[in-house]
Scaffold this active site. Structure first.
Site, short mmCIF file in Angstrom:
data_model
loop_
_atom_site.label_atom_id
_atom_site.label_comp_id
_atom_site.label_asym_id
_atom_site.label_seq_id
_atom_site.Cartn_x
_atom_site.Cartn_y
_atom_site.Cartn_z
N ARG A 241 44.47 36.77 30.61
CA ARG A 241 43.47 35.77 30.95
C ARG A 241 42.59 35.55 29.72
O ARG A 241 42.36 36.48 28.94
CB ARG A 241 42.64 36.24 32.14
CG ARG A 241 43.47 36.45 33.41
CD ARG A 241 42.64 37.00 34.56
NE ARG A 241 43.48 37.21 35.74
CZ ARG A 241 44.11 38.34 36.02
NH1 ARG A 241 44.03 39.37 35.18
NH2 ARG A 241 44.86 38.44 37.11
N LYS A 268 40.14 41.32 35.83
CA LYS A 268 39.80 40.61 37.07
C LYS A 268 39.98 41.50 38.29
O LYS A 268 39.16 41.48 39.22
CB LYS A 268 40.68 39.36 37.21
CG LYS A 268 40.41 38.56 38.47
CD LYS A 268 41.28 37.32 38.54
CE LYS A 268 41.02 36.54 39.83
NZ LYS A 268 41.86 35.32 39.92
N HIS A 331 44.74 29.65 29.77
CA HIS A 331 45.23 30.37 30.94
C HIS A 331 46.69 30.02 31.24
O HIS A 331 47.42 30.78 31.89
CB HIS A 331 44.35 30.02 32.15
CG HIS A 331 44.39 31.04 33.25
ND1 HIS A 331 45.48 31.21 34.07
CD2 HIS A 331 43.47 31.94 33.67
CE1 HIS A 331 45.23 32.17 34.94
NE2 HIS A 331 44.02 32.63 34.73
N ARG A 334 50.01 32.20 30.82
CA ARG A 334 50.45 33.15 31.84
C ARG A 334 51.58 32.55 32.68
O ARG A 334 52.60 33.19 32.94
CB ARG A 334 49.26 33.55 32.72
CG ARG A 334 48.22 34.36 31.96
CD ARG A 334 46.93 34.55 32.73
NE ARG A 334 47.09 35.27 33.98
CZ ARG A 334 47.26 36.59 34.08
NH1 ARG A 334 47.33 37.33 32.97
NH2 ARG A 334 47.37 37.17 35.26
N HIS A 358 48.76 41.50 38.06
CA HIS A 358 48.65 41.09 39.44
C HIS A 358 48.71 42.33 40.33
O HIS A 358 49.09 43.41 39.89
CB HIS A 358 49.76 40.12 39.82
CG HIS A 358 49.59 38.76 39.23
ND1 HIS A 358 50.60 37.81 39.19
CD2 HIS A 358 48.50 38.17 38.65
CE1 HIS A 358 50.14 36.72 38.61
NE2 HIS A 358 48.89 36.90 38.27
#
Length: 399
Positions: A241, A268, A331, A334, A358
């Site tokens: 990110r 995140k 971004h 990704r 993730h």
């Protein structure tokens, strides 16, 4: 004889408190300090009691009589006005403790611990600006769907996306209230079709290898500051990110072991993350180290002691002629990696998802730790960098 305004004003303090009677149990008590208090003397269940009705002149004679009459009505119905006042005060206190704003802030204080400061700041500002002024003081149990819908439509008139995000936040607050016994249900589900439809927009990206090739060549030809040149070169290789990349600190890197360990507070998902470093990324870092290696940040900004500013990479992409609205963003690298690693290079999806940081879980529902599939991911990251190099510089162009 009933009191008059003149009598009250002329009442002077004495050495001891004294009373001046009005009617129907109402009297004025004058203190040695000069203060004047309205009192009501009454009997209920055979007991004589006193009730304070306020301080003169804040409470006038007329208002004191009105309060006396209200109290006498309660007495006539067998209700002790002192007990009634206490119960009302407690109910008001409980109502305030269960107000939407109190519950929302309580939920937010717990929720934000797993979110980035930037994201959590947006959420609380949205509630403070668009929801609290209208619903903040309302008890959770008293709020009805039409009332919330009115608030959401006020937001919708300005921005449909913000209205949907506010509805989502309100839903989180109501679910928390249900869990803590301060609401019966989350009725925001009843408002599903009441707002103008909106779908989250994905970050623009380029996933066609034929389009990736010229993009990479353009990025390697960027003529801005050396720090931004290096950030552009690294971005597609590590596909982090944007904030995770631009805030990189030299202390997080072990160049000898070819790995970058990002602490949980900068991720995140609030989990530490390992990025295996390919040979190409190591070369970029070795080039950059003489310039910024003595400082904290790998990609230092224009201001001393600060990293590159938010949006720097997107600005560089726009300078190169790429629209960050519908072509590619920082971004978007990704999505590029996610698509090509899976559909073109055929790597295992769980490796890719884990490298994207993730929330990947195993067959038993447990989250993988940061070292899961690390050797496989290391091979994947090197293969990805090699693939990007082949796209950027086709074999026939190599001397």
């Amino acid at each position: 004889m009933p009191l008059t305004g003149i009598k009250i004003r002329q009442a002077k303090p004495k050495e001891k408190p004294y009373k001046i009677s009005d009617e129907k149990g109402l009297y004025l008590e004058v203190a040695p300090s000069g203060g004047k208090w309205w009192r009501l003397k009454y009997r209920i269940e055979g007991k004589e009691k006193r009730l304070s009705l306020g301080v003169y002149p804040d409470v006038s004679l007329a208002l004191a009589r009105e309060r006396r009459d209200d109290a006498r009505k309660l007495i006539a119905n067998g209700v002790d006005p002192s007990s009634h006042r206490k119960a009302t005060k407690e109910a008001r206190t409980e109502s305030n403790a269960n107000s939407f704003e109190v519950v929302a802030r309580e939920w937010f204080d717990r929720w934000k611990t797993t979110k980035s400061p930037k994201h959590s700041d947006k959420v609380i500002r949205r509630l403070e600006r668009d929801v609290f002024p209208w619903l903040g003081s309302r008890p959770m149990a008293d709020i009805k769907p039409p009332e919330l819908l009115t608030v959401l439509r006020r937001i919708e008139a300005r921005a449909v996306e913000t209205a949907h995000r506010a509805k989502q936040n309100c839903s989180q607050v109501f679910r928390y209230a249900v869990a803590t016994g301060r609401a019966e249900r989350d009725f925001t589900v009843d408002l599903k079709d009441a707002l103008t439809p909106w779908k989250p927009e994905h970050f623009p990206s380029i996933t066609d290898p034929e389009q990736i090739a010229p993009l990479l060549r353009d990025m390697y030809g960027y003529r801005g500051s050396f720090e931004v040149q290096c950030a552009l070169k690294m971005a597609p290789h590590v596909f982090l990110r944007p904030g995770e990349l631009r805030l990189a600190e030299w202390c997080e890197f072990d160049l000898g072991a070819a790995k970058w360990e990002i602490p949980a507070e900068r991720m995140k998902m609030k989990q530490p993350h390992i990025v295996p470093l390919s040979r190409q990324v190591l070369e970029v870092l070795e080039e950059l180290r003489p310039l910024t290696g003595e400082g904290v940040y790998v990609f230092k900004g224009q201001r001393p002691g600060k990293p590159l500013s938010d949006g720097t990479i997107n600005k560089a992409l726009r300078t190169l002629g790429y629209s960050t609205k519908d072509e590619i963003t920082a971004h978007g690298f990704r999505a590029m990696a996610r698509t090509v690693l899976d559909e073109v290079l055929g790597f295992r999806v769980e490796w890719i998802e884990h490298q994207l940081a993730h929330a990947v879980r195993d067959a038993n529902g447990r989250a993988y730790n940061r070292t899961a599939h690390l050797e496989g991911r290391r091979q994947m990251m090197q293969a990805w960098s090699d693939y990007l190099d082949r796209l950027r510089v086709p074999p026939e162009e190599v001397d």
